[in-house]
Design a protein around this motif. Structure first.
Motif, short mmCIF file in Angstrom:
data_model
loop_
_atom_site.label_atom_id
_atom_site.label_comp_id
_atom_site.label_asym_id
_atom_site.label_seq_id
_atom_site.Cartn_x
_atom_site.Cartn_y
_atom_site.Cartn_z
N ALA A 207 12.17 103.79 72.31
CA ALA A 207 11.41 102.54 72.21
C ALA A 207 11.16 102.15 70.76
CB ALA A 207 10.09 102.68 72.96
N GLU A 208 11.13 103.14 69.87
CA GLU A 208 10.84 102.87 68.46
C GLU A 208 12.06 102.46 67.65
OE1 GLU A 208 8.91 106.16 66.65
OE2 GLU A 208 7.15 106.09 67.95
N VAL A 209 13.26 102.98 68.00
CA VAL A 209 14.38 102.82 67.07
C VAL A 209 15.64 102.19 67.65
CG1 VAL A 209 13.59 104.84 65.75
CG2 VAL A 209 15.35 105.12 67.50
N SER A 210 15.73 101.97 68.93
CA SER A 210 17.02 101.66 69.55
C SER A 210 17.66 100.37 69.05
CB SER A 210 16.85 101.55 71.06
OG SER A 210 16.56 102.79 71.63
N ILE A 211 18.98 100.40 68.98
CA ILE A 211 19.77 99.18 68.88
C ILE A 211 20.07 98.71 70.30
CG2 ILE A 211 20.75 99.72 66.63
CD1 ILE A 211 23.26 100.74 68.02
N THR A 212 20.76 97.59 70.43
CA THR A 212 21.04 97.04 71.76
C THR A 212 22.44 97.41 72.22
OG1 THR A 212 22.01 94.95 70.98
CG2 THR A 212 19.59 95.05 71.18
N ALA A 213 22.64 97.33 73.52
CA ALA A 213 23.97 97.55 74.08
C ALA A 213 24.97 96.54 73.52
CB ALA A 213 23.92 97.45 75.61
N GLU A 214 24.50 95.33 73.25
CA GLU A 214 25.37 94.31 72.68
C GLU A 214 25.85 94.68 71.29
OE1 GLU A 214 23.34 92.80 76.08
OE2 GLU A 214 22.50 93.73 74.25
N ASP A 215 25.04 95.42 70.53
CA ASP A 215 25.46 95.89 69.21
C ASP A 215 26.67 96.81 69.33
OD1 ASP A 215 23.33 94.58 67.89
OD2 ASP A 215 21.99 96.28 68.23
N VAL A 216 26.65 97.70 70.31
CA VAL A 216 27.78 98.62 70.50
C VAL A 216 28.98 97.87 71.04
CG1 VAL A 216 28.55 100.74 71.61
CG2 VAL A 216 26.16 100.50 70.89
N ALA A 217 28.76 96.93 71.95
CA ALA A 217 29.86 96.13 72.48
C ALA A 217 30.59 95.38 71.37
CB ALA A 217 29.33 95.15 73.53
N ALA A 218 29.85 94.92 70.38
CA ALA A 218 30.48 94.23 69.26
C ALA A 218 31.40 95.15 68.47
CB ALA A 218 29.40 93.65 68.33
N VAL A 219 31.04 96.43 68.38
CA VAL A 219 31.88 97.40 67.71
C VAL A 219 33.17 97.64 68.51
CG1 VAL A 219 32.04 99.77 66.84
CG2 VAL A 219 29.91 98.48 66.59
N VAL A 220 33.04 97.73 69.83
CA VAL A 220 34.23 97.87 70.69
C VAL A 220 35.17 96.69 70.47
CG1 VAL A 220 35.08 97.99 73.05
CG2 VAL A 220 32.97 99.18 72.43
N ALA A 221 34.61 95.48 70.51
CA ALA A 221 35.43 94.29 70.33
C ALA A 221 36.10 94.26 68.96
CB ALA A 221 34.57 93.03 70.52
N PHE A 222 35.37 94.69 67.93
CA PHE A 222 35.94 94.73 66.58
C PHE A 222 37.11 95.71 66.51
CE2 PHE A 222 35.89 96.57 62.23
CZ PHE A 222 36.17 95.42 61.51
N ALA A 223 36.95 96.86 67.16
CA ALA A 223 38.01 97.88 67.12
C ALA A 223 39.29 97.38 67.76
CB ALA A 223 37.52 99.16 67.80
#
Length: 244
Positions: A207-223
């Motif tokens: 709850a204090e530090v998380s990024i979003t699932a969309e942040d990781v999805a953007a990395v997948v798309a970039f790759a």
């Protein structure tokens, strides 16, 4: 990543009913891919497919059941023309002190996180080879660090990183292999932890530090958007506040 260059391409995403899988499906569909959504929770897949619209295939499949994956691969080949991208995202994070009380959790993590990814890769490999496709494995920073309570989860994620690096060398130049290692991500995974104390600690930390699932999805798309001659082989992505 332009939609025109991805027209006619299909991405298969395991664990697509929530979290990183669902976010990746939305991101890749918006980029022009057809998407095959694989997970056990068919009601959630149907809802996501309805949201995304044409070019979406909802397939009830458990990655621990090879027959489910074989049927899914047949549907992808027949209805979408084959997989250009496979995202091995299905996973569970059942943390807790090591001991016999959590034996069933250990079995589940190995079967889903590691063997599930291995089986899905094996089943879809011919399709990826035919299309000079992308294999994207979602590992974790737990595959690069260690701490008490993570032993078996970390073992599956270290294993997935080793699997990815070996396949990168074995499958080149036919299939491009990327392993992504997220840190804390705001998904439902912490809520599945069966050890009450570990669950409460993990939920509070996330709850204090998380990024979003969309942040990781953007990395997948970039790759997968890199030029054909470029391999983005390994990416670690943490919240800026996360130490380990």
């Amino acid at each position: 990543m332009g939609t025109e260059e991805n027209s006619g391409k299909a991405a298969v995403i395991t664990g697509a009913s929530s979290g990183i899988g669902a976010a990746t499906a939305r991101t890749l569909h918006a980029a022009g891919f057809s998407v095959a959504l694989l997970a056990r929770r068919k009601d959630r897949l149907d809802a996501l497919a309805a949201e995304l619209g044409p070019g979406t295939l909802a397939l009830e499949a458990d990655v621990t059941r090879r027959d489910d994956l074989l049927l899914a691969a047949q549907r992808v080949e027949t209805e979408l023309g084959g997989a250009d991208v496979l995202v091995n995202n299905a996973g569970v994070m059942l943390l807790g002190p090591f001991g016999p009380e959590l034996d069933s959790d250990y079995q589940r993590m190995v079967n889903v996180n590691l063997l599930g990814a291995i089986t899905a890769t094996e089943v879809f490999l011919d399709q990826l080879r035919e299309r000079s496709g992308d294999l994207v494995n979602i590992s974790s920073v737990a595959g690069r660090t260690s701490r008490p309570g993570d032993a078996v989860y970390a073992a599956t994620k270290w294993g997935l990183i080793g699997f990815s690096d070996c396949l990168r060398k074995e499958l080149l130049p036919d299939v491009r292999v990327t392993v992504i290692e997220p840190g804390a991500v705001a998904t439902e995974l912490p809520g599945h932890i069966t050890d009450p104390e570990t669950r409460a600690q993990t939920e509070a930390s996330y709850a204090e530090v998380s990024i979003t699932a969309e942040d990781v999805a953007a990395v997948v798309a970039f790759a997968v958007a890199q030029p054909p001659g470029v391999g983005l082989n390994e990416v670690t992505v943490r919240p800026r506040k996360q130490l380990h």
